[in-house]
Design a protein around this motif. Structure first.
Motif, short mmCIF file in Angstrom:
data_model
loop_
_atom_site.label_atom_id
_atom_site.label_comp_id
_atom_site.label_asym_id
_atom_site.label_seq_id
_atom_site.Cartn_x
_atom_site.Cartn_y
_atom_site.Cartn_z
N PHE A 188 0.83 -1.20 0.00
CA PHE A 188 0.00 0.00 0.00
C PHE A 188 0.86 1.25 0.00
CE2 PHE A 188 -2.80 3.16 2.20
CZ PHE A 188 -3.75 3.25 1.19
N TYR A 189 1.99 1.22 0.72
CA TYR A 189 2.95 2.32 0.67
C TYR A 189 3.41 2.57 -0.77
CZ TYR A 189 3.97 3.77 5.49
OH TYR A 189 3.91 4.33 6.73
N LEU A 190 3.72 1.48 -1.49
CA LEU A 190 4.15 1.59 -2.88
C LEU A 190 3.03 2.18 -3.72
CD1 LEU A 190 6.11 1.00 -5.22
CD2 LEU A 190 5.13 -1.32 -5.32
N TRP A 191 1.81 1.71 -3.53
CA TRP A 191 0.65 2.18 -4.29
C TRP A 191 0.45 3.68 -4.10
CZ3 TRP A 191 -2.45 -0.92 -7.43
CH2 TRP A 191 -3.66 -0.39 -7.85
N VAL A 192 0.51 4.12 -2.85
CA VAL A 192 0.33 5.53 -2.53
C VAL A 192 1.48 6.37 -3.07
CG1 VAL A 192 0.22 7.22 -0.65
CG2 VAL A 192 -1.13 5.12 -0.53
N SER A 193 2.70 5.81 -3.02
CA SER A 193 3.87 6.53 -3.54
C SER A 193 3.72 6.81 -5.03
CB SER A 193 5.15 5.72 -3.29
OG SER A 193 5.37 5.55 -1.90
N VAL A 194 3.18 5.83 -5.76
CA VAL A 194 2.94 6.02 -7.20
C VAL A 194 1.93 7.15 -7.40
CG1 VAL A 194 1.96 4.97 -9.28
CG2 VAL A 194 3.53 3.66 -7.85
N ALA A 195 0.87 7.13 -6.61
CA ALA A 195 -0.16 8.17 -6.73
C ALA A 195 0.41 9.55 -6.42
CB ALA A 195 -1.33 7.86 -5.79
N LEU A 196 1.23 9.65 -5.37
CA LEU A 196 1.84 10.93 -5.00
C LEU A 196 2.81 11.42 -6.07
CD1 LEU A 196 2.54 10.43 -1.18
CD2 LEU A 196 1.07 12.17 -2.19
N ALA A 197 3.69 10.53 -6.51
CA ALA A 197 4.70 10.92 -7.50
C ALA A 197 4.04 11.34 -8.81
CB ALA A 197 5.67 9.76 -7.74
N TRP A 198 3.06 10.56 -9.23
CA TRP A 198 2.36 10.86 -10.47
C TRP A 198 1.66 12.22 -10.36
CZ3 TRP A 198 0.78 6.08 -13.58
CH2 TRP A 198 0.42 6.42 -14.90
N GLY A 199 1.06 12.48 -9.22
CA GLY A 199 0.37 13.75 -9.01
C GLY A 199 1.31 14.94 -9.04
N ILE A 200 2.47 14.81 -8.40
CA ILE A 200 3.43 15.92 -8.36
C ILE A 200 3.99 16.21 -9.74
CG2 ILE A 200 5.68 16.64 -7.47
CD1 ILE A 200 4.98 15.02 -4.90
N VAL A 201 4.43 15.16 -10.44
CA VAL A 201 5.00 15.34 -11.78
C VAL A 201 3.96 15.91 -12.74
CG1 VAL A 201 5.97 14.15 -13.79
CG2 VAL A 201 6.73 13.54 -11.48
N ALA A 202 2.75 15.37 -12.68
CA ALA A 202 1.69 15.85 -13.57
C ALA A 202 1.39 17.32 -13.32
CB ALA A 202 0.43 15.01 -13.38
N THR A 203 1.37 17.73 -12.07
CA THR A 203 1.09 19.12 -11.72
C THR A 203 2.14 20.06 -12.31
OG1 THR A 203 0.00 18.46 -9.66
CG2 THR A 203 0.75 20.74 -9.82
N VAL A 204 3.41 19.70 -12.12
CA VAL A 204 4.49 20.54 -12.64
C VAL A 204 4.44 20.63 -14.16
CG1 VAL A 204 7.00 20.75 -12.87
CG2 VAL A 204 6.00 20.08 -10.67
N VAL A 205 4.25 19.49 -14.82
CA VAL A 205 4.24 19.45 -16.28
C VAL A 205 3.10 20.27 -16.85
CG1 VAL A 205 3.87 17.97 -18.30
CG2 VAL A 205 5.46 17.26 -16.51
N ILE A 206 1.90 20.09 -16.32
CA ILE A 206 0.73 20.71 -16.94
C ILE A 206 0.65 22.20 -16.64
CG2 ILE A 206 -1.08 20.58 -15.18
CD1 ILE A 206 -1.25 19.35 -18.86
N ILE A 207 1.34 22.67 -15.59
CA ILE A 207 1.35 24.10 -15.30
C ILE A 207 2.50 24.81 -16.03
CG2 ILE A 207 1.73 25.82 -13.48
CD1 ILE A 207 0.19 24.01 -11.57
N VAL A 208 3.68 24.20 -16.03
CA VAL A 208 4.87 24.85 -16.57
C VAL A 208 4.96 24.76 -18.09
CG1 VAL A 208 7.40 24.81 -16.60
CG2 VAL A 208 6.16 24.52 -14.44
N MET A 209 4.65 23.60 -18.66
CA MET A 209 4.88 23.38 -20.09
C MET A 209 4.14 24.36 -21.00
SD MET A 209 4.68 19.79 -22.18
CE MET A 209 5.27 19.68 -23.87
N PRO A 210 2.83 24.61 -20.80
CA PRO A 210 2.16 25.57 -21.68
C PRO A 210 2.77 26.97 -21.60
CG PRO A 210 0.56 24.23 -20.52
CD PRO A 210 1.88 23.95 -19.88
#
Length: 730
Positions: A645-667
């Motif tokens: 479950f720690y691994l599962w949540v880590s994937v969710a957290l990492a994916w969320g952080i990276v996605a946030t940075v990409v979708i805000i900065v890239m445009p």
């Protein structure tokens, strides 16, 4: 509070039940759980509801209209009918991705995803996210095909008309409008219910005002204004999303605050020894005890019968609301050729994190905290608002309302411009005024936006009177539009599909799906029962599953058989000549953008990666999670161990952080040239330079001399844009 209830405000009921003292009451020595979370009492004042719905609507209308004005004044953009409906066909990868994320983030994305987490545990958010991501990834194939074979198209119905003729054109106008209405219904139902629960604002009023609030900027700037607003909305959604994820899994605040704490609480809620006496420890669908048809009764397993059924319904239903929704075709048309495939791939992968991460946080935390959310509240999409209110009080209520409003208005504006394009090009230009000018199209487009915005408000009142819930409409959408998926998929990919086949497939599949849906509702367990047909029986898992699957499969079979009997053998290279522009020309792009080999390579790229990611998300990832917990002491095979479950949540957290940075900065990064141009024009005074240049050129012309050598101040694109905008007489 007596010993019958919580002694320390956190845990410690005599029966060992989980939960918080604030949601229990000591009644005559018996610890009774609250009958509901909201109880009809709003967290925020009614004025806050009007402030958010009207205030944000007015603000974004003003702000976005200002951006459109600056784009015209300082960059020289001219809003022709073509630009109004296609955004100039030059949108880059980052903004394309942000728009896809925005369009695909419905009220249901934020609300229904947490509802299925509340019902099925970890499998719910995963199947919601993966089951609705693959459609966007695969649509990238159609997006590049548009650039190859129909680069001048404005709508999907225009392409259908160019290939299959007038009858098919009319049929798919019906399916496109039906899709727009269903999507708009989902926005209104979820938004109005949440605003009502959190602020007490009248549901019908909220439902009417929410879609009306985006009319102004959509009418003013068209698709480009919608894209600008969508980016801002997406950025706000991701910032709030990260805040909630961190609160649940990284704040360290008891009783949750870490994956381990959430894990322990979920195990306690679903304990087989828990006392779940109806009317005392649980009420009306509240979470209590083992989850039916989940491995070990646990929320922490992917082996969930209900979760898998929902996943199949989700996959089938969402194909219809992507492939048959004009707004996705419009985004593909607006993108640069090189950006269309990458934009859809990036947009799909970024969007995945919204339902997956948000529901893994808010949906599971509402269960872990044993919040008294009822089945009816969950069905109305009130699981995330309940968790938000618990964590942040009025601040959480405001945050989730703003987040929801951002999702609704961005998708709502996309639906408005999509409908206006079909009305303008496929009805007005095709059947009413074939000689329509650009001004005619622009006028009809704006009238259509206004009309559909008002219609959406009226639709909200009708839906409230019928009594349909967000969850019901979400599950049934594939039954009505899923039959159009295969014909539309064949449009640019299979040369043998003929008009008779696609029409028969679309209508035949829809009819068979509705018949199956109603039939199974009368006897969902196949026991020979004869139940009455009602909203409750039609909303069951088995009727919804059967109807959705029949819709898409029967349609494909009918279409394929009829087409193979008399194949069209269509030459795709002839399609572009059948679709004309009106008052503009194709953009002056780098020659490589329209290079046939580049487009062919892009098709191979999106096919390989799109299909690859789909296989990972719906087959490989779920299979890898099935043996979770096997061999771990004290954990049943198939149920997550704490480390897993720690691994599962880590994937969710990492994916969320990276996605946030990409979708805000890239445009922003991709638009820096335009931003610098606007800033230069806005903060410098070039009036004198323009006039001096004009006088110098006029004098030289009068004296018969040659044009003076530059450089001129007016050579700068910013100055030229101002010159065009102001049209000085000099």
């Amino acid at each position: 509070m007596s010993g019958a209830c919580y002694a320390n405000g956190l845990t410690g009921v005599a029966e060992g039940a989980p939960g918080l003292a604030k949601y229990f009451s000591d009644v005559d020595g018996v610890c009774i759980k609250d009958t509901s979370f909201f109880g009809g009492v709003p967290i925020l004042p009614e004025s806050a509801g009007y402030g958010i719905v009207l205030g944000f609507g007015i603000f974004f209308s003003f702000f976005t209209t200002t951006l459109v004005y600056m784009d015209q004044r300082y960059i020289g953009t001219s809003i022709s009918s073509e630009f109004f409906n296609t955004a100039g066909r030059t949108v880059k990868t980052g903004l394309t991705a942000a728009v896809i994320v925005s369009q695909w983030t419905w009220a249901a994305t934020l609300l229904q995803s947490s509802n299925v987490a509340f019902q099925y545990g970890v499998s719910g958010p995963f199947w919601y996210a993966s089951g609705a991501t693959i459609q966007v990834l695969l649509f990238g194939i159609l997006a590049i095909q548009v650039k190859r074979y129909a680069p001048t198209a404005h709508t999907v119905c225009e392409i259908i008309d160019a290939r299959w003729g007038t009858t098919a054109h009319k049929v798919f106008i019906y399916f496109c409008f039906l899709t727009n209405i269903i999507v708009t219904s989902l926005l209104i139902l979820g938004g109005a219910a949440t605003v009502n629960a959190l602020t007490g604002m009248d549901t019908a009023t909220a439902g009417f005002l929410i879609p009306v609030g985006v009319i102004a900027y959509t009418m003013a700037g068209g698709l480009k204004a919608t894209f600008m607003a969508s980016y801002i909305h997406t950025a706000i959604i991701f910032v709030i999303l990260l805040t909630f994820i961190m609160l649940v899994y990284a704040s360290g605040e008891a009783p949750l605050g870490s994956p381990g704490a959430v894990y322990d609480q979920l195990q306690a809620v679903a304990s087989k020894t828990r006392n779940c006496t109806l009317g005392v420890h649980t009420h009306d669908g509240q979470s209590c005890g083992p989850v039916v048809d989940n491995r070990g009764g646990s929320y922490l397993t992917m082996i969930s019968k209900g979760g898998i059924i929902f996943g199949i319904i989700n996959i089938v239903g969402n194909f219809g609301t992507v492939f048959v929704d004009q707004s996705y075709w419009q985004s593909a048309i607006a993108a640069k050729p090189s950006s269309s495939t990458r934009g859809y791939l990036l947009g799909g992968l970024v969007w995945f994190t919204i339902p997956f991460s948000l529901a893994t946080a808010m949906g599971l935390s509402s269960v872990a905290l044993d919040l008294p959310v009822t089945g009816s509240e969950a069905g109305s999409g009130l699981v995330p608002p309940a968790a938000a209110v618990h964590f942040m009080g009025k601040g959480g209520a405001a945050a989730i309302t703003i987040m929801l409003f951002m999702a609704i208005t961005s998708t709502g504006s996309a639906e408005q411009i999509a409908v206006s394009s079909i009305v303008s090009y496929d009805i007005y230009r095709k059947y009413i005024n074939p000689k329509a000018t650009g001004e005619d199209i622009l006028r009809v487009s704006r009238y259509s936006i206004l009309a559909f915005g008002i219609f959406s408000g009226v639709l909200s009142i009708i839906l409230q009177e019928i009594g349909l819930s967000l969850g019901f409409v979400y599950l049934m959408m594939g039954i009505f539009v899923g039959s159009a998926v295969m014909p539309v998929a064949f449009l640019l990919t299979w040369d043998k599909a003929n008009a008779t086949g696609v029409i028969a497939g679309a209508f035949g599949g829809q009819l068979l799906a509705v018949i199956t849906w109603i039939s199974v509702a009368t006897d969902p367990e196949a026991t020979g029962a004869s139940l009455s047909v009602s909203i409750d029986t039609l909303g069951g898992n088995y009727p919804m599953l059967a109807g959705n699957v029949v819709a898409i499969l029967s349609s494909g079979v009918i279409c394929a058989i009829i087409s193979l009997m008399n194949p069209q053998n269509f030459d795709f290279t002839t399609m572009a000549d059948k679709i004309s522009l009106i008052d503009d020309k194709m953009p002056d792009l780098d020659p490589e953008e329209n290079d046939p080999e580049m487009l062919k390579d892009a098709l191979s790229f999106v096919t390989k990666w799109g299909v690859g990611f789909c296989v990972v998300m719906v087959i490989i990832w779920p299979l890898l999670s099935l043996p979770a917990g096997c061999g771990v002491s004290g954990v049943e095979c198939g149920v997550f161990s704490k480390d897993y479950f720690y691994l599962w949540v880590s994937v969710a957290l990492a994916w969320g952080i990276v996605a946030t940075v990409v979708i805000i900065v890239m445009p922003i990064w991709e638009s820096m040239d335009g931003i610098r141009l606007v800033c230069k024009g806005a903060f410098t005074n070039d009036d004198v330079h323009m006039r001096l240049d004009g006088i110098e050129l006029m004098l030289e012309k009068a004296l018969g001399g040659a044009k003076p050598d530059g450089p001129y101040a007016s050579d700068d694109p910013c100055f030229r844009a101002k010159l065009l905008a102001r049209k000085p007489k000099a």
